[in-house]
Design a protein around this motif. Structure first.
Motif, PDB file in Angstrom:
ATOM      1  N   SER A  92       6.448   6.273  -4.477  1.00  0.00           N
ATOM      2  CA  SER A  92       5.524   5.634  -3.538  1.00  0.00           C
ATOM      3  C   SER A  92       6.194   5.411  -2.190  1.00  0.00           C
ATOM      4  N   LEU A 107       5.788   7.680   1.444  1.00  0.00           N
ATOM      5  CA  LEU A 107       5.357   6.919   2.620  1.00  0.00           C
ATOM      6  C   LEU A 107       6.365   7.065   3.761  1.00  0.00           C
ATOM      7  N   ILE A 126       0.064   1.730   7.127  1.00  0.00           N
ATOM      8  CA  ILE A 126      -0.346   2.357   5.877  1.00  0.00           C
ATOM      9  C   ILE A 126       0.425   1.754   4.701  1.00  0.00           C
ATOM     10  N   GLY A 127       1.703   1.421   4.929  1.00  0.00           N
ATOM     11  CA  GLY A 127       2.506   0.808   3.869  1.00  0.00           C
ATOM     12  C   GLY A 127       1.934  -0.517   3.414  1.00  0.00           C
ATOM     13  N   CYS A 143      -1.619   8.288   6.265  1.00  0.00           N
ATOM     14  CA  CYS A 143      -0.722   8.445   7.423  1.00  0.00           C
ATOM     15  C   CYS A 143      -1.220   9.527   8.364  1.00  0.00           C
ATOM     16  N   THR A 195      -1.108   0.636   1.202  1.00  0.00           N
ATOM     17  CA  THR A 195      -0.942   1.457   0.003  1.00  0.00           C
ATOM     18  C   THR A 195       0.082   0.922  -0.994  1.00  0.00           C
ATOM     19  N   LEU A 196       1.220   0.430  -0.521  1.00  0.00           N
ATOM     20  CA  LEU A 196       2.291   0.056  -1.454  1.00  0.00           C
ATOM     21  C   LEU A 196       1.853  -1.001  -2.481  1.00  0.00           C
ATOM     22  N   CYS A 232       3.793   4.005   9.635  1.00  0.00           N
ATOM     23  CA  CYS A 232       4.478   3.672   8.390  1.00  0.00           C
ATOM     24  C   CYS A 232       4.175   2.228   7.967  1.00  0.00           C
ATOM     25  N   ASN A 284      -1.033   8.002   0.442  1.00  0.00           N
ATOM     26  CA  ASN A 284       0.027   7.797   1.432  1.00  0.00           C
ATOM     27  C   ASN A 284      -0.037   8.854   2.526  1.00  0.00           C
ATOM     28  N   GLY A 292       4.975   8.791   7.047  1.00  0.00           N
ATOM     29  CA  GLY A 292       4.907   7.936   8.224  1.00  0.00           C
ATOM     30  C   GLY A 292       5.389   8.619   9.492  1.00  0.00           C
TER      31      GLY A 292
END
Length: 432
Positions: free
Chosen positions: A140, A144, A122-123, A105, A126-127, A119, A101, A148
C-alpha cells in the motif's frame, strides 16, 4: 577536492539523520557546516533570507490548501464513498483496491501539479481504507510513494514551468508532452500491482460479491461528489479562471460544502482537519526550508556546476550520456529538491544536451522523470518524508517498499529514449 567535499557532506547528513534530529533541521545543519567550512559567505544572513524566501512563496500556498482538502475528504464519508464507487470496477482486477492508489494519484496529479500534495492527499484517503480492508501495508505504502510522483509529470507541473523558463522551451508543449508518459507510467505501476497480486494471492483480501454491470453503474453514484469536485477544480485551472492556488482554495471550499451536505462535517472535525493539515505542512515547510538552504550552500560551494561540467567534458554517446545523467540526477536528489536540481544544473547541461542531439522538449520530460525518481530516493526524497509523517515508518523502510516502482521509472525513461514519440507526438500535433 569536490568529490571529497561531497562525500564528507553525505557522511555528515547520514550521521545527523541517524541521530534522530528532525529532517528539516538535519538539512539545515549540513548546509550550515558546508557554508561555514567551504565558503566565505555570511552564513546567518544567507540562512535567514533563504528560509524566508522558500517559505513565503505564493505558489507554495497551494500545498497547505490541497493538504487541507485531503484532510476534509479523509474525515468525511467522501473518501469511503470513492472506494465504494471504484471497488466494483476493480474487484476482478488482480490487486483489486491497491489500484486506487495509482488511479487516485493520476487524477489528483492533474489538479495539484505537486508530488508532495498528491502523495499526502491521496495517502490520507487511501491508506486508512486499505489498512481497514486488510491490504498489506508494504505494498500500500510502496505503490502510493511511486504513484505520488505523478504529480510532477501530469500537467500542470511546477517543475515543467521552471524547466521551460530555464531552457527557453514552450511550457504548453511541455505540458502536452507530459500527458502520454504520465499515463504510461501509471499503466506500468498498475501492471506491477497485477504481477505482485498474482504472486501473492494469499495477501490480497477476498473480493466482495460479484455485481452485474447495472449494479456497478448504480454503485458508481458514490463517485459523483468526488468526481464533481475534481471537475470543478480542474475546470477552473484549464479554463484559465483560476490559478492552481486559487483552484486549491476552491477545492477546500467545495470539499467543505460536500462534507456538510452529506452530514459528516461538524466543528470538532473541522478543527481536527485544519490542525492536521497545519502539522503536515509545517513538517514539509521545515524540510523545504532546510532543502533551500542546502541548495544555496551547494551552489556556493559549486558542486552541482562542477559535476555538470565534468559530465560535459566526457564526450559520451547519446545513450551513455542519458544513463550517466540518470545517475547524476539521482545522486543530486540525495541532497536537493527537484526544482533546485533543475535551476542549478540546466544552464550548464543544455549545450551538452543539444550537442548530443536531444530534443529539448523530450529532455524536459526526461528531467521530470529522473526528478520523480529522486522523490523516492533517500535521504532527501520528499515523498518518503511525507509518507513517514503519515505512517511513522522509517524512511529506509518506505524507500524499500517503493524500490520496484523506482525500477519502473527507469524503464519508462529508457522507453522514451528508444521511442521518443511517446513524448513528442502530442506536442507535434499542436505544432501541426
Amino acid at each position: 577536492m569536490d568529490v571529497i567535499i561531497a562525500l564528507g557532506l553525505i557522511v555528515v547528513l547520514f550521521a545527523v539523520l541517524g541521530s534522530g534530529l528532525w529532517i528539516g533541521l538535519s538539512l539545515l545543519a549540513v548546509a550550515l557546516v558546508g557554508m561555514e567550512l567551504f565558503t566565505n559567505r555570511p552564513v546567518g544572513d544567507s540562512m535567514m533570507l533563504t528560509i524566508w524566501g522558500s517559505t513565503s512563496s505564493w505558489t507554495l500556498t497551494a500545498l497547505p490548501l490541497f493538504l487541507w482538502m485531503g484532510e476534509i475528504l479523509f474525515r468525511s464519508k467522501l473518501s469511503s464513498s470513492m472506494f465504494k464507487g471504484l471497488a466494483p470496477w476493480l474487484e476482478r482486477l488482480p490487486g483489486r483496491l491497491l489500484h486506487v492508489n495509482v488511479v487516485g494519484c493520476t487524477i489528483f496529479a492533474a489538479i495539484s501539479g505537486s508530488s508532495a500534495a498528491t502523495c499526502a492527499t491521496i495517502g490520507k484517503i487511501t491508506l486508512p481504507e486499505l489498512k481497514q480492508r486488510g491490504y498489506p501495508e508494504e505494498i500500500s505504502v510502496g505503490t502510493l510513494a511511486g504513484a505520488g510522483t505523478l504529480g510532477l509529470l501530469i500537467p500542470p507541473s511546477i517543475i515543467m514551468i521552471v524547466y521551460g523558463v530555464a531552457a527557453n522551451v514552450s511550457i504548453s508543449k511541455l505540458f502536452l508532452a507530459g500527458v502520454i508518459p504520465g499515463l504510461l507510467l501509471a499503466a506500468l505501476f498498475m501492471g506491477y500491482i497485477v504481477v505482485w497480486a498474482l504472486f501473492n494471492k494469499d495477501k490480497v483480501p477476498a473480493p466482495d460479491a460479484q455485481l452485474s454491470f447495472a449494479q456497478k453503474l448504480y454503485a458508481s453514484r458514490h463517485l459523483i461528489p468526488v468526481v464533481s469536485l475534481i471537475v470543478v477544480v480542474l475546470g477552473a485551472i484549464y479554463s484559465g479562471i483560476a490559478t492552481a492556488t486559487e483552484a486549491a482554495a476552491l477545492g477546500v471550499a467545495g470539499s467543505l460544502i460536500l462534507a456538510k451536505i452529506e452530514g459528516s462535517l461538524n466543528w470538532a472535525r473541522f478543527k481536527e482537519g485544519l490542525v492536521a493539515a497545519c502539522r503536515v505542512y509545517c513538517m514539509i515547510g521545515l524540510i523545504l526550508a532546510g532543502a533551500a538552504f542546502l541548495t544555496l550552500a551547494m551552489g556556493f560551494i559549486g558542486l552541482p556546476r562542477h559535476l555538470a561540467e565534468f559530465i560535459g567534458a566526457l564526450h559520451l554517446s547519446p545513450f551513455a550520456l542519458m544513463l550517466l545523467l540518470i545517475v547524476f540526477f539521482i545522486l543530486l536528489g540525495c541532497f536537493l529538491d527537484g526544482i533546485s536540481m533543475v535551476v542549478l544544473t540546466i544552464a550548464v547541461l543544455l549545450p551538452t544536451v543539444e550537442a548530443a542531439g536531444f530534443d529539448l522538449v523530450w529532455f524536459g520530460i526526461f528531467i521530470v522523470l529522473v526528478v520523480e525518481m529522486a522523490q523516492i530516493t533517500p535521504p532527501v526524497g520528499f515523498n518518503l518524508f511525507v509518507l513517514q509523517g503519515m505512517t511513522r515508518r522509517e524512511v529506509t523502510w518506505i524507500a524499500r517498499t517503493a524500490l520496484p516502482l523506482f525500477a519502473l521509472m527507469i524503464v519508462a525513461v529508457v522507453m522514451t529514449y528508444f521511442v521518443p514519440d511517446v513524448v513528442l507526438w502530442l506536442p507535434r500535433q499542436m505544432q501541426g
